[in-house]
Write a protein that holds these residues in place. Structure first.
Motif, PDB file in Angstrom:
ATOM      1  N   PRO A 161       1.905  -3.395  20.396  1.00  0.00           N
ATOM      2  CA  PRO A 161       1.870  -4.412  21.454  1.00  0.00           C
ATOM      3  C   PRO A 161       1.101  -5.667  21.020  1.00  0.00           C
ATOM      4  CG  PRO A 161       1.250  -2.244  22.307  1.00  0.00           C
ATOM      5  CD  PRO A 161       1.317  -2.118  20.827  1.00  0.00           C
ATOM      6  N   CYS A 162       1.426  -6.811  21.639  1.00  0.00           N
ATOM      7  CA  CYS A 162       0.748  -8.071  21.324  1.00  0.00           C
ATOM      8  C   CYS A 162      -0.761  -7.929  21.473  1.00  0.00           C
ATOM      9  CB  CYS A 162       1.241  -9.177  22.253  1.00  0.00           C
ATOM     10  SG  CYS A 162       2.901  -9.728  21.854  1.00  0.00           S
ATOM     11  N   GLY A 163      -1.477  -8.521  20.532  1.00  0.00           N
ATOM     12  CA  GLY A 163      -2.938  -8.511  20.599  1.00  0.00           C
ATOM     13  C   GLY A 163      -3.589  -7.241  20.095  1.00  0.00           C
ATOM     14  N   LYS A 164      -2.789  -6.295  19.598  1.00  0.00           N
ATOM     15  CA  LYS A 164      -3.371  -4.994  19.218  1.00  0.00           C
ATOM     16  C   LYS A 164      -3.434  -4.742  17.707  1.00  0.00           C
ATOM     17  CE  LYS A 164      -3.626  -2.972  23.413  1.00  0.00           C
ATOM     18  NZ  LYS A 164      -4.943  -2.776  24.027  1.00  0.00           N
ATOM     19  N   ALA A 165      -2.811  -5.602  16.910  1.00  0.00           N
ATOM     20  CA  ALA A 165      -2.705  -5.273  15.478  1.00  0.00           C
ATOM     21  C   ALA A 165      -3.983  -5.574  14.698  1.00  0.00           C
ATOM     22  CB  ALA A 165      -1.535  -6.034  14.860  1.00  0.00           C
ATOM     23  N   VAL A 166      -4.326  -4.657  13.819  1.00  0.00           N
ATOM     24  CA  VAL A 166      -5.446  -4.842  12.890  1.00  0.00           C
ATOM     25  C   VAL A 166      -4.922  -4.690  11.462  1.00  0.00           C
ATOM     26  CG1 VAL A 166      -7.665  -3.949  12.081  1.00  0.00           C
ATOM     27  CG2 VAL A 166      -7.143  -3.934  14.536  1.00  0.00           C
ATOM     28  N   PHE A 167      -5.172  -5.709  10.633  1.00  0.00           N
ATOM     29  CA  PHE A 167      -4.837  -5.651   9.213  1.00  0.00           C
ATOM     30  C   PHE A 167      -6.110  -5.341   8.431  1.00  0.00           C
ATOM     31  CE2 PHE A 167      -1.902  -8.557  11.277  1.00  0.00           C
ATOM     32  CZ  PHE A 167      -0.679  -8.067  10.850  1.00  0.00           C
ATOM     33  N   TRP A 168      -5.943  -4.958   7.178  1.00  0.00           N
ATOM     34  CA  TRP A 168      -7.121  -4.662   6.359  1.00  0.00           C
ATOM     35  C   TRP A 168      -6.791  -4.888   4.894  1.00  0.00           C
ATOM     36  CZ3 TRP A 168      -6.023  -0.782   2.864  1.00  0.00           C
ATOM     37  CH2 TRP A 168      -4.952   0.079   3.188  1.00  0.00           C
ATOM     38  N   THR A 227      -3.748   0.012  13.597  1.00  0.00           N
ATOM     39  CA  THR A 227      -3.396  -0.407  12.231  1.00  0.00           C
ATOM     40  C   THR A 227      -1.990   0.130  11.923  1.00  0.00           C
ATOM     41  OG1 THR A 227      -4.231   1.562  11.114  1.00  0.00           O
ATOM     42  CG2 THR A 227      -5.827  -0.207  11.527  1.00  0.00           C
ATOM     43  N   LEU A 228      -1.494  -0.254  10.757  1.00  0.00           N
ATOM     44  CA  LEU A 228      -0.165   0.211  10.344  1.00  0.00           C
ATOM     45  C   LEU A 228      -0.072   1.740  10.350  1.00  0.00           C
ATOM     46  CD1 LEU A 228       2.647  -0.469   9.248  1.00  0.00           C
ATOM     47  CD2 LEU A 228       1.659  -0.659   6.970  1.00  0.00           C
ATOM     48  N   GLU A 229      -1.174   2.398  10.053  1.00  0.00           N
ATOM     49  CA  GLU A 229      -1.188   3.868  10.009  1.00  0.00           C
ATOM     50  C   GLU A 229      -1.094   4.498  11.407  1.00  0.00           C
ATOM     51  OE1 GLU A 229      -3.436   1.905   8.366  1.00  0.00           O
ATOM     52  OE2 GLU A 229      -2.269   2.061   6.520  1.00  0.00           O
ATOM     53  N   ASP A 230      -1.136   3.675  12.446  1.00  0.00           N
ATOM     54  CA  ASP A 230      -0.912   4.183  13.804  1.00  0.00           C
ATOM     55  C   ASP A 230       0.545   4.079  14.213  1.00  0.00           C
ATOM     56  OD1 ASP A 230      -3.639   4.857  14.550  1.00  0.00           O
ATOM     57  OD2 ASP A 230      -4.011   2.704  14.394  1.00  0.00           O
ATOM     58  N   THR A 231       1.372   3.428  13.383  1.00  0.00           N
ATOM     59  CA  THR A 231       2.813   3.413  13.670  1.00  0.00           C
ATOM     60  C   THR A 231       3.425   4.647  12.997  1.00  0.00           C
ATOM     61  OG1 THR A 231       3.488   2.176  11.691  1.00  0.00           O
ATOM     62  CG2 THR A 231       2.778   0.873  13.608  1.00  0.00           C
ATOM     63  N   LEU A 232       4.599   5.039  13.435  1.00  0.00           N
ATOM     64  CA  LEU A 232       5.166   6.301  12.947  1.00  0.00           C
ATOM     65  C   LEU A 232       5.268   6.366  11.416  1.00  0.00           C
ATOM     66  CD1 LEU A 232       6.453   9.079  13.224  1.00  0.00           C
ATOM     67  CD2 LEU A 232       8.585   7.979  13.895  1.00  0.00           C
ATOM     68  N   GLU A 237     -10.668   2.737   5.643  1.00  0.00           N
ATOM     69  CA  GLU A 237     -11.351   3.670   6.545  1.00  0.00           C
ATOM     70  C   GLU A 237     -12.109   2.920   7.638  1.00  0.00           C
ATOM     71  OE1 GLU A 237     -10.324   6.605   6.511  1.00  0.00           O
ATOM     72  OE2 GLU A 237      -9.305   6.297   4.593  1.00  0.00           O
ATOM     73  N   LEU A 238     -12.791   1.858   7.220  1.00  0.00           N
ATOM     74  CA  LEU A 238     -13.564   1.080   8.173  1.00  0.00           C
ATOM     75  C   LEU A 238     -12.671   0.409   9.219  1.00  0.00           C
ATOM     76  CD1 LEU A 238     -16.618   0.409   8.280  1.00  0.00           C
ATOM     77  CD2 LEU A 238     -15.900  -1.875   7.625  1.00  0.00           C
ATOM     78  N   ALA A 239     -11.542  -0.128   8.761  1.00  0.00           N
ATOM     79  CA  ALA A 239     -10.613  -0.790   9.671  1.00  0.00           C
ATOM     80  C   ALA A 239     -10.053   0.210  10.680  1.00  0.00           C
ATOM     81  CB  ALA A 239      -9.482  -1.453   8.884  1.00  0.00           C
ATOM     82  N   ARG A 240      -9.788   1.430  10.225  1.00  0.00           N
ATOM     83  CA  ARG A 240      -9.275   2.477  11.108  1.00  0.00           C
ATOM     84  C   ARG A 240     -10.295   2.771  12.201  1.00  0.00           C
ATOM     85  NH1 ARG A 240      -4.886   4.425  11.691  1.00  0.00           N
ATOM     86  NH2 ARG A 240      -5.365   6.621  11.561  1.00  0.00           N
ATOM     87  N   GLU A 241     -11.555   2.884  11.799  1.00  0.00           N
ATOM     88  CA  GLU A 241     -12.631   3.153  12.763  1.00  0.00           C
ATOM     89  C   GLU A 241     -12.774   2.001  13.748  1.00  0.00           C
ATOM     90  OE1 GLU A 241     -16.701   3.923  11.305  1.00  0.00           O
ATOM     91  OE2 GLU A 241     -15.666   5.121   9.765  1.00  0.00           O
ATOM     92  N   VAL A 248      -4.581 -11.354  16.517  1.00  0.00           N
ATOM     93  CA  VAL A 248      -4.694 -10.148  15.683  1.00  0.00           C
ATOM     94  C   VAL A 248      -5.958 -10.244  14.833  1.00  0.00           C
ATOM     95  CG1 VAL A 248      -2.198  -9.804  15.629  1.00  0.00           C
ATOM     96  CG2 VAL A 248      -3.312 -11.096  13.795  1.00  0.00           C
ATOM     97  N   GLN A 249      -6.347  -9.147  14.221  1.00  0.00           N
ATOM     98  CA  GLN A 249      -7.588  -9.100  13.464  1.00  0.00           C
ATOM     99  C   GLN A 249      -7.323  -8.636  12.036  1.00  0.00           C
ATOM    100  OE1 GLN A 249     -10.545  -8.475  15.947  1.00  0.00           O
ATOM    101  NE2 GLN A 249      -9.050  -8.731  17.590  1.00  0.00           N
ATOM    102  N   VAL A 250      -8.222  -9.015  11.151  1.00  0.00           N
ATOM    103  CA  VAL A 250      -8.192  -8.450   9.806  1.00  0.00           C
ATOM    104  C   VAL A 250      -9.616  -8.100   9.393  1.00  0.00           C
ATOM    105  CG1 VAL A 250      -8.258 -10.709   8.596  1.00  0.00           C
ATOM    106  CG2 VAL A 250      -7.406  -8.660   7.415  1.00  0.00           C
TER     107      VAL A 250
END
Ligand code: APR
Length: 244
Positions: A85-92, A110-115, A97-101, A170-172
């Protein structure tokens, strides 16, 4: 003799310099798909996990492991487009590991939260021409063997789609304890930063490892480079040192 060893080294399953395929790759993909669609995002229960696993395997099985193309993965991506969804993406970049947390604590993704990101997270895979099995001994290394290997091309094409679809703010999360927090050769630098079609603002967080001296900062030249890429795309940019 020496010639025999030479021949074995350059034609055998052991000839690449990267880690071999993860044992039970197909089974892990299948199980992760079931877990994701049934438990993690039950709204995706209608996804065809058998078809997705099949499409993943067909993308690289029996093929030259150095001749991956984006097209090889198109059927797979079509079955599970990476959207959040808009406003929810985090890049790294160099901060997985830190970005996931960071994302988890704030309801971001993050991308790892998509299927597909979830399916492949942390795994390696490659095939072998003339064989229907994976190569569990070795797979091509990006630097030492070839950049067009199936592992790297997968993350590139998936990341490209993820960035294209990101929207809003979005964030990085970047690593300030290395020389170039923004690395223009990384997937974030090479692919994602250039494909932010519907992003209005990118907020960068520069993380400094408390045990190490800071080596880059928001005022450093690598971040200026990121800023200029975003300026050219009309994406607003903010940067803050030290997320911890
Ligand atoms: N699991 C294992 N390997 C991965 C994963 C993952 N979940 N994601 C990416 N990779 C591979 C890619 O080949 C990537 O280039 O590991 C490399 C990590 O390199 P870094 O320099 O740390 O980061 P970067 O290249 O910038 O890639 C991460 O791209 O995957 C997307 O959205 C993700 O923003 C993130 C960026």
């Amino acid at each position: 003799g020496a010639i025999g060893i030479y021949k074995w080294r350059y034609t055998g399953l052991n000839r690449w310099h990267g880690k071999g395929s993860t044992p039970n790759f197909q089974k892990i993909i299948q199980e992760r798909c079931d877990t994701y669609t049934q438990q993690i995002r039950p709204d995706s229960r209608s996804r065809d996990c058998q078809g997705i696993t099949q499409a993943f395997m067909s993308a690289f099985i029996s093929k030259d492991p150095c001749k991956a193309t984006k097209e090889d993965y198109q059927p797979l991506i079509d079955l599970a487009y990476p959207t959040v969804p808009c406003g929810k993406a985090v890049f790294w970049s160099k901060t997985k590991e830190l970005a996931r947390e960071y994302a988890k604590g704030r309801g971001l993704l993050t991308l790892e939260d998509t299927l597909l990101g979830f399916l492949a997270d942390g795994l390696s895979w490659c095939g072998e021409p003339g064989s229907s099995d994976l190569n569990y001994q070795s797979c091509p290394d990006w630097k030492k063997d070839c950049s067009t290997n199936y592992f790297s091309v997968f993350w590139e094409v998936l990341s490209e789609r993820f960035a294209e679809n990101a929207c809003g703010t979005v964030q990085v999360v970047l690593n300030g304890s290395i020389e170039n927090a923004f690395d223009k050769m990384s997937i974030f630098g090479r692919v994602e930063a250039h494909n932010l079609r519907s992003v209005v603002m990118l907020q960068a967080w520069l993380v400094h490892d408390p045990g190490k001296p800071p080596r880059d900062s928001c005022s450093g030249s690598s971040i200026k480079e990121l800023e200029s890429i975003l300026n050219g795309r009309n994406v607003r940019f903010t940067c803050r040192d030290n997320l911890r």
